[in-house]
Scaffold this motif. Sequence first.
Motif, mmCIF file in Angstrom:
data_model
loop_
_atom_site.group_PDB
_atom_site.id
_atom_site.type_symbol
_atom_site.label_atom_id
_atom_site.label_comp_id
_atom_site.label_asym_id
_atom_site.label_seq_id
_atom_site.Cartn_x
_atom_site.Cartn_y
_atom_site.Cartn_z
ATOM 1 N N GLY A 1 0.788 -1.226 0.000
ATOM 2 C CA GLY A 1 0.000 0.000 0.000
ATOM 3 C C GLY A 1 0.817 1.270 0.000
ATOM 4 N N ASP A 2 0.412 2.185 0.920
ATOM 5 C CA ASP A 2 1.045 3.500 0.979
ATOM 6 C C ASP A 2 2.530 3.404 1.322
ATOM 7 O OD1 ASP A 2 -1.350 4.633 0.360
ATOM 8 O OD2 ASP A 2 -1.838 5.201 2.427
ATOM 9 N N GLU A 3 2.848 2.430 2.196
ATOM 10 C CA GLU A 3 4.254 2.272 2.594
ATOM 11 C C GLU A 3 5.111 1.916 1.376
ATOM 12 O OE1 GLU A 3 7.112 -0.369 5.590
ATOM 13 O OE2 GLU A 3 5.012 -0.953 5.253
ATOM 14 N N GLU B 1 5.547 4.906 -0.836
ATOM 15 C CA GLU B 1 6.510 5.838 -0.237
ATOM 16 C C GLU B 1 7.950 5.347 -0.441
ATOM 17 O OE1 GLU B 1 7.652 7.551 4.192
ATOM 18 O OE2 GLU B 1 5.608 6.844 3.824
#
Length: 422
Positions: free
Chosen positions: A64-66, A69
């Motif tokens: 996901g977002d991790e 990033e």
Amino acid sequence: MIDPRTLRDDPDVVRASQRARGEDEGVVDKLLSLDSRRRSSIAAADKLRAEQKSLGKLIPKAQGDERAELLAKAKDLAAQVKTAEVEQTEASEEFEQLHRLVPNLVHPDAPEGGEDDYVVLKHVGEPKKFDFEPKDHLELCEGLGALDMERGAKVSGSRFYFLTGVGAQLQLGLLNMAIAQATANGFTPMITPTLVRPEIMAGTGFLGAHSSEVYRLRDDDLYLVGTSEVPLAGYHADEILDLGDGPKRYAGWSSCYRREAGSYGKDTRGIIRVHQFDKVEMFVYTRPEDAEAEHARLLDWEEQMLAKIEVPYRVIDTATGDLGTSAYRKFDCEAWVPSQQTYRELTSTSNCTTFQARRLGIRYRDDDGRPQTVATLNGTLATTRWIVAILENHQLEDGSVRVPEALRPFLGGTEVLTPASK
């Protein structure tokens, strides 16, 4: 190249060497600055690559977002690594270019000064007093039918020549005597290429201050050598040598070519200073700690050859400003030339320490099995110019020339060279 550790740990030694050579000592501070920049850029690039590697291990496990990033961070790191690698390359290339321009360090005992500031170490033999007006070597050669300068100039231009008849025999006999001595002392005889690649010529230090002396074949990007030192130095380029049984010693026979740029008007008569000549050159690879002792041996072998041609000579310790790019110390043997009433160089032997080998990537394994840079040395055993000293010192009043006893077996037992008209 000089050892970068010496530059960093003892820059004053490098400064003193530059002063002794008459070179710019300010180059030391420039090199130190470039070395600092180079090492910092390497450290910075290594740190960023390590971060990139660590990040690369995290991305597959993230979601996901991790993950997004981390991917963005990886992209940014990749750009930083690329920038750092460009800086590392530029800094390393700048350091390398300047580093290669710095000549070898000089021996602390070498006399300081220029061409005329040598120190005479000893004289051997006394100049002969003739009871007649001695001829010069050109007049003797013409009488013996040994040399044709006129047709040499017709075919190739000024400072070229034909050795003819006994002249050719004399050179072949002399060089064969040199090879015989070298072989008897454990040297491997070599007939070497006379054309070499730019990296080999540069590696031996001949494309710096003395590049104007070198003939270049631009269409082929090759250089004509001025000594077999060059191909013999390149023979083991990028190798690790086994020196367990002692130094590697080679004796190279080659034709040699020198442009003699800037020497017009000097020694234009005869064969003292010419564009092409033949030479037998000793070349040695050894451990750095053994180099000075080997240098003394090379000088001794040169003196043994001079004793065989029975001419008066002197040994000089060459001044720092006349050493050439690669030499740490150089001894010349100069023979007496009666027609000029002076001594002229016949041999030269140089200790080049690790300077050439570092440029050419030549190493050996020390007692712990670790690769270390070898030392290289060179020394002349005989050249075409020796004919000048032999003829002039052994001439007789009628233009005949006595052949030195040691040389006679190499000339079919001939004891006296007689004028062609006799």
